[in-house]
Design a protein around this motif. Structure first.
Motif, PDB file in Angstrom:
ATOM      1  N   ASP A 189       0.815  -1.214   0.000  1.00  0.00           N
ATOM      2  CA  ASP A 189       0.000   0.000   0.000  1.00  0.00           C
ATOM      3  C   ASP A 189       0.846   1.261   0.000  1.00  0.00           C
ATOM      4  N   GLY A 190       2.158   1.126   0.123  1.00  0.00           N
ATOM      5  CA  GLY A 190       3.031   2.305   0.096  1.00  0.00           C
ATOM      6  C   GLY A 190       2.998   3.112   1.373  1.00  0.00           C
ATOM      7  N   VAL A 191       2.696   2.432   2.494  1.00  0.00           N
ATOM      8  CA  VAL A 191       2.662   3.150   3.769  1.00  0.00           C
ATOM      9  C   VAL A 191       3.539   2.456   4.805  1.00  0.00           C
ATOM     10  N   ILE A 192       3.843   3.213   5.855  1.00  0.00           N
ATOM     11  CA  ILE A 192       4.557   2.690   7.025  1.00  0.00           C
ATOM     12  C   ILE A 192       3.652   2.930   8.222  1.00  0.00           C
ATOM     13  N   LYS A 193       3.608   1.961   9.151  1.00  0.00           N
ATOM     14  CA  LYS A 193       2.830   2.171  10.372  1.00  0.00           C
ATOM     15  C   LYS A 193       3.706   2.891  11.385  1.00  0.00           C
ATOM     16  N   LEU A 194       3.262   4.081  11.795  1.00  0.00           N
ATOM     17  CA  LEU A 194       4.010   4.809  12.810  1.00  0.00           C
ATOM     18  C   LEU A 194       3.269   4.670  14.129  1.00  0.00           C
ATOM     19  N   ARG A 195       3.948   4.145  15.130  1.00  0.00           N
ATOM     20  CA  ARG A 195       3.289   3.840  16.401  1.00  0.00           C
ATOM     21  C   ARG A 195       3.960   4.540  17.551  1.00  0.00           C
ATOM     22  N   SER A 196       3.155   5.051  18.449  1.00  0.00           N
ATOM     23  CA  SER A 196       3.695   5.622  19.682  1.00  0.00           C
ATOM     24  C   SER A 196       3.916   4.489  20.668  1.00  0.00           C
ATOM     25  N   VAL A 197       5.119   4.390  21.183  1.00  0.00           N
ATOM     26  CA  VAL A 197       5.449   3.259  22.046  1.00  0.00           C
ATOM     27  C   VAL A 197       4.679   3.295  23.358  1.00  0.00           C
ATOM     28  N   THR A 198       4.508   4.477  23.927  1.00  0.00           N
ATOM     29  CA  THR A 198       3.815   4.556  25.223  1.00  0.00           C
ATOM     30  C   THR A 198       2.309   4.404  25.073  1.00  0.00           C
ATOM     31  N   SER A 199       1.721   5.105  24.102  1.00  0.00           N
ATOM     32  CA  SER A 199       0.267   5.076  24.016  1.00  0.00           C
ATOM     33  C   SER A 199      -0.240   3.905  23.172  1.00  0.00           C
ATOM     34  N   ARG A 200       0.667   3.292  22.415  1.00  0.00           N
ATOM     35  CA  ARG A 200       0.305   2.195  21.512  1.00  0.00           C
ATOM     36  C   ARG A 200      -0.584   2.632  20.355  1.00  0.00           C
ATOM     37  N   GLU A 201      -0.830   3.916  20.209  1.00  0.00           N
ATOM     38  CA  GLU A 201      -1.645   4.384  19.076  1.00  0.00           C
ATOM     39  C   GLU A 201      -0.866   4.256  17.786  1.00  0.00           C
ATOM     40  N   GLU A 202      -1.554   3.840  16.725  1.00  0.00           N
ATOM     41  CA  GLU A 202      -0.888   3.630  15.439  1.00  0.00           C
ATOM     42  C   GLU A 202      -1.550   4.453  14.355  1.00  0.00           C
ATOM     43  N   VAL A 203      -0.767   4.839  13.369  1.00  0.00           N
ATOM     44  CA  VAL A 203      -1.367   5.499  12.214  1.00  0.00           C
ATOM     45  C   VAL A 203      -0.554   5.133  10.985  1.00  0.00           C
ATOM     46  N   ASN A 204      -1.219   4.940   9.875  1.00  0.00           N
ATOM     47  CA  ASN A 204      -0.494   4.648   8.639  1.00  0.00           C
ATOM     48  C   ASN A 204      -0.054   5.936   7.983  1.00  0.00           C
ATOM     49  N   VAL A 205       1.226   6.023   7.674  1.00  0.00           N
ATOM     50  CA  VAL A 205       1.777   7.235   7.062  1.00  0.00           C
ATOM     51  C   VAL A 205       2.364   6.876   5.707  1.00  0.00           C
ATOM     52  N   ARG A 206       2.097   7.701   4.701  1.00  0.00           N
ATOM     53  CA  ARG A 206       2.671   7.445   3.402  1.00  0.00           C
ATOM     54  C   ARG A 206       4.183   7.534   3.488  1.00  0.00           C
ATOM     55  N   ARG A 207       4.847   6.659   2.732  1.00  0.00           N
ATOM     56  CA  ARG A 207       6.311   6.575   2.798  1.00  0.00           C
ATOM     57  C   ARG A 207       6.955   7.949   2.633  1.00  0.00           C
ATOM     58  N   GLU A 208       6.445   8.728   1.649  1.00  0.00           N
ATOM     59  CA  GLU A 208       7.084  10.023   1.358  1.00  0.00           C
ATOM     60  C   GLU A 208       6.803  11.072   2.426  1.00  0.00           C
ATOM     61  N   ASP A 209       5.792  10.814   3.275  1.00  0.00           N
ATOM     62  CA  ASP A 209       5.473  11.779   4.327  1.00  0.00           C
ATOM     63  C   ASP A 209       6.097  11.415   5.662  1.00  0.00           C
ATOM     64  N   LEU A 210       6.750  10.260   5.708  1.00  0.00           N
ATOM     65  CA  LEU A 210       7.191   9.742   7.007  1.00  0.00           C
ATOM     66  C   LEU A 210       8.174  10.668   7.720  1.00  0.00           C
ATOM     67  N   VAL A 211       9.176  11.145   6.982  1.00  0.00           N
ATOM     68  CA  VAL A 211      10.198  11.994   7.608  1.00  0.00           C
ATOM     69  C   VAL A 211       9.555  13.217   8.260  1.00  0.00           C
ATOM     70  N   GLU A 212       8.671  13.873   7.486  1.00  0.00           N
ATOM     71  CA  GLU A 212       8.032  15.079   8.011  1.00  0.00           C
ATOM     72  C   GLU A 212       7.206  14.764   9.246  1.00  0.00           C
ATOM     73  N   GLU A 213       6.488  13.634   9.188  1.00  0.00           N
ATOM     74  CA  GLU A 213       5.617  13.270  10.299  1.00  0.00           C
ATOM     75  C   GLU A 213       6.428  13.011  11.562  1.00  0.00           C
ATOM     76  N   ILE A 214       7.564  12.314  11.405  1.00  0.00           N
ATOM     77  CA  ILE A 214       8.402  12.032  12.575  1.00  0.00           C
ATOM     78  C   ILE A 214       8.948  13.331  13.138  1.00  0.00           C
ATOM     79  N   LYS A 215       9.395  14.216  12.257  1.00  0.00           N
ATOM     80  CA  LYS A 215       9.955  15.484  12.733  1.00  0.00           C
ATOM     81  C   LYS A 215       8.890  16.304  13.451  1.00  0.00           C
ATOM     82  N   ARG A 216       7.692  16.267  12.940  1.00  0.00           N
ATOM     83  CA  ARG A 216       6.616  17.024  13.575  1.00  0.00           C
ATOM     84  C   ARG A 216       6.367  16.496  14.983  1.00  0.00           C
TER      85      ARG A 216
END
Lengths: 433, 469
Positions: free
Chosen positions: B433-460
């Motif tokens: 699907d061209g996505v990566i699952k980004l998960r918060s380790v403490t809250s366990r919440e997950e969200v699918n992020v597009r590969r090309e948006d991943l860097v920005e999302e992590i920095k945010r």
């Protein structure tokens, strides 16, 4: 002998006489006469006997780091440490000396280059020769089976120093190592990735990383017919690297006219060494390790050379604003204002003079590269404002109300920082940012 | 005479022989033998003739004058045929040597480095043989008390920022002490030893101090009483003014100088807003060997003490003063460079902070990793390596496990132990699907992020600016 003792006593007494005269501020003529007598007496003792008060120098093969050299060093370390942290490394520190027995037998022929401490009745100690053996000792002592750590510290070698070529007796090593039993070559690859990231970020020129493997060398020599006994002399690699070895060399080194180019040779090296920790562990338990070492002293020299060539001025402080006064009797106001700025986290200075001339204060800014000056003046005080001025452009950037000034200080300073980029501290140009 | 000259010549020749052998890389045995001969020859010359001993090239005589008895605590390096060396005992002597060597007349510098003392270590009380010193000094001829005031301001700023508790800075002046002892009738020869008794007032009662001075150090009781009248006093600038009016003290030139400077100092400290942290304390008398003017010491008021344990941090966490005569001892022409500075007792502070973190049960992170690159199924090592490399190149702090096929649970556990806040999970379906699952380790919440948006999302999420730092 008695003659000598008498002579020494005379020298001592005459010395006291001279000192006494100076304290009493006797006439210059009288002092000069007595000093002359003192020197004659000392000459009689013989040139080698005159007590040489002291020779002001650092030990052979060592150097002080001036503020300018520290600025270069800090920037280089900053680039390197950022990279290590980016890869999730922890940091450790170990004592500068180890038990002599810890270092014995680990360095082959190079053991004669180890600095020993004098036997003063306690443990026999030696100064560390590198950071790898202390690391192995640390792992074995703490029974660690895995760690990813960096360590930046000075090491000591009684070598033939060649300070113009960056070879010292006391110098920094900058090590990164991954210890532990892992799936093959993943940590090894990360070490090479780190080496490349660092050398690229430092922007000291194109480089190449040479890679080989001790087992390939051994095998190659064996099939070529080299006898076992000749192995060590044929390869000059350090004993401890028993598998993959790497070495990074600069391809293009900035050379001064006529001089041997600095940085010829490696700027980083490393490899895998699975047998070292086992030498320390009482049960001979092995902990495989792979790591790298950055040759920072050579890199300092290259960066320093580069800055000189570009005639870049290196700032040795990060001061953002000088608090100055335009007229006399404004010291109190300066002290109050500079204190407010410090309390707000602004990097500020003031001259340690009660009534400094404005020109001198501006000159101080120019020499130190301070970009802004906040000028307190009598009229402005009455009007409740401070003049904020750019040192390079001489433009008055703002005449800010005292309250506004305090409130917006941070904003002003950042804003005008961006507006006049040539006033940024320590130029990143040489490091390419 | 001739005998001596001949001996010296032999030493010189033997030294050259040894150097030559080393250069030719002769056998270790031969070199050792010749070095042994060299050492024997040198020994014959006699210890006083051996080339100057230095702490970073400072003669032992100078050190003796400075460190006094403490010079037996200096670590020497073995005589291996070259210069005789010692490990530095503090950062002040090297600083004075640096100033004299470079003929500097002014500088404002800090220096943080390890120093070495062959002391009796008491590691539970933070007393080591190798420990950090953290010095700041202003050298130069300036208008009176401005740099001194800045040193005190700096001390207060640091101790406040460290948040290790309330503190007090005691201030005194060497000249006031000298003058005070003079008018009380203390002889010059007893100065130092009486000082060390007086200095104990912060830990023991005046009775005990008086007993020590009279009973052990042979001071006349009347003299001790006179001293007692003074040294038990402490206060603010009003005490300075009171003493300026003291009929006996005001007759002493030195004491007047010291009091005058302290008065000026208090004015500046008030402008700096720290006068409430400063106490003029006449019992402050330690470490006087090279101080010539104002001296100060910062102590914590409330120390976090474990039940039953001796409270750490009793005693000072910072100290300093003015020392105008030191550089002159190094300069060949005796040229003076006035200095004032401070030293932060970081080892003690380390202990206090560590204790505090333990008490609060704060977990200390040892890395700054922001995201772990993980895989949900097998055979995804290549993808992990590619992704982690992209993150590194974008300046993100990332890791991956050094396993070809790690279990997701182990990777999550690794994050929890190390305190890594995010995990980027690569999965077969997500790859398609061209996505990566980004998960918060403490809250366990997950969200699918597009590969090309991943860097920005992590920095945010990690509060990092978008440009590469």
């Amino acid at each position: 002998m008695a003659e000598r003792a008498a002579l020494e006593e005379l020298v001592k007494l005459q010395g006291e006489r001279v000192r006494g005269l100076k304290q009493q501020k006797a006439s210059a003529d009288l002092i000069e006469e007595e000093v002359g007598k003192l020197l004659k007496l000392k000459a009689q003792l013989g040139p080698d006997e005159s007590k040489q008060k002291f020779v002001l120098k650092t030990p052979k093969g060592t150097r002080d780091y001036s503020p300018r050299q520290m600025a270069v060093r800090e920037k280089v370390f900053d680039v390197i440490i950022r990279c290590f942290k980016r890869h999730g490394a922890e940091v450790i520190d170990t004592p500068v000396f180890e038990l002599k027995e810890t270092l014995m037998g680990k360095y082959g022929e190079d053991s004669k280059l180890i600095y020993d401490l004098k036997d003063q009745g306690g443990e026999l100690l030696s100064l560390r020769y590198d950071l790898t053996v202390p690391f192995a000792r640390y792992l074995a002592m703490n029974k660690l089976t895995n760690i990813k750590r960096y360590h930046i510290a000075k090491v000591y070698r009684r070598d033939n120093p060649a300070m113009t070529r960056g070879r010292y007796r006391e110098f920094y090593q900058c090590d990164f190592d991954i210890a532990g039993n892992f799936d093959p070559m993943i940590p090894d690859a990360e070490c090479l990735k780190i080496m490349c990231e660092i050398l690229s970020s430092l922007q000291i020129g194109d480089f190449l990383v040479k890679v080989n493997d001790r087992r390939i060398l051994d095998g190659m020599f064996a099939i070529c017919g080299v006898s076992d006994s000749k192995f060590r002399t044929i390869c000059s690699s350090v004993d401890k690297l028993d598998k993959v070895t790497t070495q990074a060399v600069l391809l293009q080194t900035p050379a001064q006219a006529g001089e041997e180019p600095l940085g010829v040779g490696s700027v980083a090296a490393g490899g895998r060494y699975d047998g070292l920790v086992g030498m320390f562990d009482p049960k001979g338990r092995k902990v495989p390790c792979v790591g790298l070492s950055i040759g920072v002293e050579r890199i300092f020299s290259i960066v320093e050379q580069r800055l000189e060539a570009l005639e870049e001025k290196v700032r040795t402080t990060e001061t953002q604003v000088l608090v100055a006064s335009a007229q006399k009797k404004l010291l109190e106001e300066r002290l109050k204002l500079v204190s407010e700025l410090w309390d707000a986290g602004i990097k500020a200075e003031l001259l340690y003079k009660k009534n400094p001339k404005l020109l001198n204060q501006l000159q101080y800014c120019e020499e130190a590269g301070i970009p802004l000056v906040a000028i307190i003046g009598e009229q402005e005080l009455k009007d409740g404002v401070i003049k904020l001025r750019s040192v390079t452009s001489r433009e008055e950037v703002r005449e800010a109300g005292r309250k506004t000034f305090n409130f917006y200080y941070g904003y002003f300073i950042d804003y005008y920082w961006q507006k006049w980029p040539d006033t940024t501290p320590f130029t990143y140009k040489a490091l390419g940012a």
